[in-house]
Design an enzyme around this catalytic site. Structure first.
Site, mmCIF file in Angstrom:
data_model
loop_
_atom_site.group_PDB
_atom_site.id
_atom_site.type_symbol
_atom_site.label_atom_id
_atom_site.label_comp_id
_atom_site.label_asym_id
_atom_site.label_seq_id
_atom_site.Cartn_x
_atom_site.Cartn_y
_atom_site.Cartn_z
ATOM 1 N N ARG A 152 0.816 -1.227 0.000
ATOM 2 C CA ARG A 152 0.000 0.000 0.000
ATOM 3 C C ARG A 152 0.839 1.263 0.000
ATOM 4 N NH1 ARG A 152 -5.475 -1.016 1.942
ATOM 5 N NH2 ARG A 152 -5.878 -2.961 0.857
ATOM 6 N N ARG A 192 -3.359 6.237 1.273
ATOM 7 C CA ARG A 192 -3.882 7.450 1.924
ATOM 8 C C ARG A 192 -2.932 8.169 2.867
ATOM 9 N NH1 ARG A 192 -9.051 4.609 4.003
ATOM 10 N NH2 ARG A 192 -7.457 2.993 3.957
ATOM 11 N N ARG A 215 -7.661 11.763 -4.697
ATOM 12 C CA ARG A 215 -8.904 11.126 -4.247
ATOM 13 C C ARG A 215 -10.039 12.134 -4.024
ATOM 14 N NH1 ARG A 215 -11.933 8.161 -3.512
ATOM 15 N NH2 ARG A 215 -11.919 6.871 -1.663
ATOM 16 N N ASP A 230 -6.758 -2.958 -7.290
ATOM 17 C CA ASP A 230 -7.282 -3.607 -6.083
ATOM 18 C C ASP A 230 -7.531 -5.074 -6.381
ATOM 19 O OD1 ASP A 230 -8.316 -2.571 -3.299
ATOM 20 O OD2 ASP A 230 -9.589 -4.251 -3.894
ATOM 21 N N TYR A 256 -14.640 -12.516 0.211
ATOM 22 C CA TYR A 256 -15.297 -11.215 -0.032
ATOM 23 C C TYR A 256 -16.600 -11.393 -0.809
ATOM 24 C CZ TYR A 256 -11.821 -7.889 1.667
ATOM 25 O OH TYR A 256 -11.017 -7.137 2.468
HETATM 26 C C1 LIG Z 1 -7.729 -7.227 1.152
HETATM 27 C C2 LIG Z 1 -7.213 -6.323 0.049
HETATM 28 C C3 LIG Z 1 -7.966 -5.338 -0.637
HETATM 29 N N1 LIG Z 1 -7.120 -4.751 -1.563
HETATM 30 C C4 LIG Z 1 -5.870 -5.312 -1.480
HETATM 31 C C5 LIG Z 1 -5.919 -6.330 -0.499
HETATM 32 C C6 LIG Z 1 -4.792 -7.279 -0.163
HETATM 33 C C7 LIG Z 1 -3.805 -6.656 0.741
HETATM 34 C C8 LIG Z 1 -4.293 -6.423 2.137
HETATM 35 O O1 LIG Z 1 -4.629 -7.403 2.827
HETATM 36 O O2 LIG Z 1 -4.334 -5.260 2.541
HETATM 37 C C9 LIG Z 1 -4.689 -5.020 -2.290
HETATM 38 C C10 LIG Z 1 -4.408 -3.645 -2.690
HETATM 39 N N2 LIG Z 1 -5.209 -2.533 -2.557
HETATM 40 C C11 LIG Z 1 -4.566 -1.454 -3.081
HETATM 41 C C12 LIG Z 1 -3.343 -1.897 -3.639
HETATM 42 C C13 LIG Z 1 -2.482 -0.973 -4.474
HETATM 43 C C14 LIG Z 1 -1.081 -1.095 -4.540
HETATM 44 C C15 LIG Z 1 -0.296 -0.730 -3.295
HETATM 45 O O3 LIG Z 1 0.104 0.445 -3.180
HETATM 46 O O4 LIG Z 1 -0.042 -1.649 -2.495
HETATM 47 C C16 LIG Z 1 -3.216 -3.260 -3.360
HETATM 48 C C17 LIG Z 1 -2.060 -4.201 -3.651
HETATM 49 C C18 LIG Z 1 -5.043 -0.080 -3.100
HETATM 50 C C19 LIG Z 1 -6.096 0.331 -2.159
HETATM 51 N N3 LIG Z 1 -7.254 -0.347 -1.871
HETATM 52 C C20 LIG Z 1 -8.015 0.405 -1.025
HETATM 53 C C21 LIG Z 1 -7.337 1.630 -0.759
HETATM 54 C C22 LIG Z 1 -7.860 2.787 0.077
HETATM 55 C C23 LIG Z 1 -9.156 3.239 -0.472
HETATM 56 C C24 LIG Z 1 -9.336 4.714 -0.671
HETATM 57 O O5 LIG Z 1 -8.528 5.389 -1.298
HETATM 58 O O6 LIG Z 1 -10.394 5.153 -0.232
HETATM 59 C C25 LIG Z 1 -6.137 1.594 -1.472
HETATM 60 C C26 LIG Z 1 -5.087 2.663 -1.548
HETATM 61 C C27 LIG Z 1 -9.352 0.003 -0.526
HETATM 62 C C28 LIG Z 1 -9.519 -1.372 -0.028
HETATM 63 N N4 LIG Z 1 -9.352 -2.485 -0.783
HETATM 64 C C29 LIG Z 1 -9.529 -3.599 0.019
HETATM 65 C C30 LIG Z 1 -9.850 -3.148 1.322
HETATM 66 C C31 LIG Z 1 -10.098 -4.055 2.506
HETATM 67 C C32 LIG Z 1 -9.884 -1.760 1.282
HETATM 68 C C33 LIG Z 1 -10.320 -0.828 2.379
HETATM 69 C C34 LIG Z 1 -9.402 -0.799 3.504
HETATM 70 C C35 LIG Z 1 -8.296 0.145 3.278
HETATM 71 O O7 LIG Z 1 -8.586 1.250 2.856
HETATM 72 O O8 LIG Z 1 -7.131 -0.196 3.577
HETATM 73 C C36 LIG Z 1 -9.392 -4.985 -0.453
#
Ligand SMILES: Cc1c2[nH]c(c1CCC(=O)O)Cc1[nH]c(c(CCC(=O)O)c1C)Cc1[nH]c(c(CCC(=O)O)c1C)Cc1[nH]c(c(C)c1CCC(=O)O)C2
Length: 363
Positions: free
Chosen positions: A32, A36, A45, A83, A159
Site C-alpha cells: 500500500r 492514503r 482522491r 485492487d 469477499y
Molecule cells: C484485502 C485487500 C484489498 N485490496 C488489497 C488487499 C490485499 C492486501 C491487504 O490485505 O491489505 C490489495 C491492494 N489494494 C490497493 C493496492 C495498491 C497497490 C499498493 O500500493 O499496495 C493493493 C495491492 C489499493 C487500495 N485499496 C483500497 C485503498 C484505500 C481506499 C481509498 O482510497 O479510499 C487503497 C489505496 C481500498 C480497499 N481495498 C480492500 C480493502 C479491505 C480496502 C479498504 C481498507 C483500506 O482502505 O485499507 C481490499
C-alpha cells in the site's frame, strides 16, 4: 517474444533477492505504498472515486508513481495501483468502496453462482489494468521494477460471500462446511481467472507477481489445505506453464498468506519464489522453517511507524539481523508485515527506508 520495448531496468535488487541471491543490501518496498498516508494521493482522491482511479490508466499510473518520486533512490519496487476486488468485478459482481469494500449482492448460496459470468475475457474486463501497467513501465524509465498482483481465490471467495469485511466469517464458513464441493469448484473458477489475469499482467509489463491471501489466517491448517492451498498451487503451476508456453519472461512469484505462518514450511513447495510474512513470526524462526527453499519478504509491524524514529530504527535493526544469512542480506525483501495505514507520517516512512539501507548492507 517482447510485446513492448521497455526502458532497461537500472535497479534489479528486488528481482535478484526474489531469486534467492545475495544482495549488497535488502531491496525494500511497502505494501500500500501508494495510499492514503500520502497527501498527494489524498489530493487525487478528492476529485476521483476509488474504482474510477483503478479504471483510468492515466490516474493509476500517476498514483503508482507517487511513492517512487517521493522516495526516489530509497524504494526498490513499484506496485501497480489497483485492487484485488477487480477480479470479482470482472466475474460480474458489483463492488463499491463505501469507504471499505461492499458488495450489494453477495453470493448467499451456491445457486447464486449462476449469476456470475460463465466466461471471463480478462482483456475485455481488465484491459484497463494491463494498459496502466504498460504505461507505468514506460513512465518508470527503468528506475525500479513493477509488481503486478491479484487476490488469492480464498480471499476473493470470502469477499464475494461475506459481501465485505467480516469479524466472524460466518457466511463464508457456512459455505465451506455446508457446501464443500461447490466451494472448491468456485475457488477453482476464481483461480482460472487469476491465472489469465496474472499472465496478462506479465504480457503488459509486470516484472514480479504477488498473490495476496489476506484472509488465510481465518482457516485452520486442515482447512487451509482444503480451501486455499489447491488454488494457490493451481495459480503458480499454470502461470509458470503459460509464461513458458507463450514465450513470456519467467517472472518471480510471491505469495503473501497473511496469518498463515502455521503453513509456512509446507508453502515452500507451493510453487512461489518468495513467501511474504506478517509480523507475528520472528524472522529467524521463519528462516528456520523455510530451510533456504524460498526467499522471504516482510515483516515489520506497520504500527511501529507510529512509534517515532527511535522505535522504527530499533525495529528495523532487529528485523535486518533476524533475516540475515551469513552476516548479510540474501533472499530477503524488506517490507512491512501488512499494508501501511492512513495516519503514518511520510517522513517516518523515509526514515524506515533509510534504516533498511543502513542495517541490511553487506559489510
Ligand atoms: C484485502 C485487500 C484489498 N485490496 C488489497 C488487499 C490485499 C492486501 C491487504 O490485505 O491489505 C490489495 C491492494 N489494494 C490497493 C493496492 C495498491 C497497490 C499498493 O500500493 O499496495 C493493493 C495491492 C489499493 C487500495 N485499496 C483500497 C485503498 C484505500 C481506499 C481509498 O482510497 O479510499 C487503497 C489505496 C481500498 C480497499 N481495498 C480492500 C480493502 C479491505 C480496502 C479498504 C481498507 C483500506 O482502505 O485499507 C481490499
Amino acid at each position: 517474444m517482447a510485446l513492448h520495448e521497455f526502458p532497461s531496468l537500472k535497479n534489479d535488487l528486488l528481482l535478484r533477492a526474489a531469486k534467492g541471491e545475495k544482495t549488497e543490501r535488502a531491496p525494500v518496498w511497502i505494501m500500500r505504498q501508494a495510499g492514503r498516508y500520502l497527501p498527494e494521493f489524498r489530493e487525487v482522491r478528492k476529485s476521483h472515486e476509488f474504482f474510477e482511479i483503478c479504471r483510468t490508466p492515466e490516474l493509476a499510473v500517476e498514483i503508482t508513481l507517487q511513492p517512487i518520486r517521493r522516495f526516489s533512490g530509497l524504494v526498490d519496487a513499484s506496485i501497480i495501483f489497483s485492487d484485488i476486488l477487480v477480479v470479482p468485478q470482472a466475474m460480474g459482481m458489483e463492488v463499491l468502496m463505501t469507504p471499505g469494500p461492499s458488495f450489494p449482492e453477495p453470493l448467499d448460496t451456491p445457486a447464486d453462482v449462476g449469476k456470475l459470468n460463465t466466461v471471463v475475457d480478462v482483456d475485455k474486463e481488465l484491459g484497463y489494468v494491463f494498459e496502466a501497467i504498460t504505461q507505468t513501465r514506460m513512465a518508470l524509465a527503468g528506475e525500479v521494477p513493477l509488481i503486478g498482483f491479484c487476490g488469492a481465490p480464498w480471499t476473493l471467495f470470502s469477499y464475494m460471500i461475506e459481501g465485505g469485511g467480516s469479524k466472524t466469517y460466518q457466511k463464508v464458513k457456512t459455505w465451506i462446511f455446508k457446501y464443500p464441493e461447490e466451494s472448491k469448484a468456485l475457488l477453482m473458477r476464481i483461480a482460472d481467472v487469476c491465472v489469465d489475469f496474472l499472465v496478462g499482467q506479465v504480457k503488459a509489463g509486470a516484472q514480479l507477481l504477488q498473490v495476496f491471501d489476506s484472509w488465510a489466517g481465518e482457516l485452520s491448517p486442515h482447512d487451509f489445505d482444503l480451501f486455499s492451498r489447491p488454488s494457490l498451487v493451481h495459480i503458480s503451476t499454470n502461470v509458470r506453464a503459460r509464461l513458458a508456453a507463450e514465450n513470456l519472461p519467467s517472472t518471480p512469484l510471491t505469495l503473501f498468506a497473511k496469518g498463515a505462518n502455521y503453513a509456512l514450511a509446507s508453502l515452500t513447495d507451493a510453487g512461489y519464489d518468495t513467501l511474504g510474512l506478517d509480523w507475528q513470526i520472528d524472522p529467524a524462526e521463519a528462516r528456520r522453517l523455510v530451510k533456504g527453499k524460498v526467499a522471504l519478504q516482510g515483516n515489520m509491524d506497520p504500527n511501529v511507524l507510529y512509534g517515532g524514529r527511535d522505535a522504527i530504527e530499533s525495529a528495523v535493526k532487529r528485523m535486518c539481523a533476524g533475516f540475515a544469512v551469513d552476516g548479510g542480506s540474501q533472499a530477503w525483501i524488506a517490507n512491512l508485515g501488512h499494508g501501511i495505514t492512513p495516519g503514518v507520517d511520510p517522513e517516518d516512512v523515509r526514515w524506515f527506508f533509510e534504516c533498511v539501507h543502513k542495517y541490511s548492507a553487506r559489510t
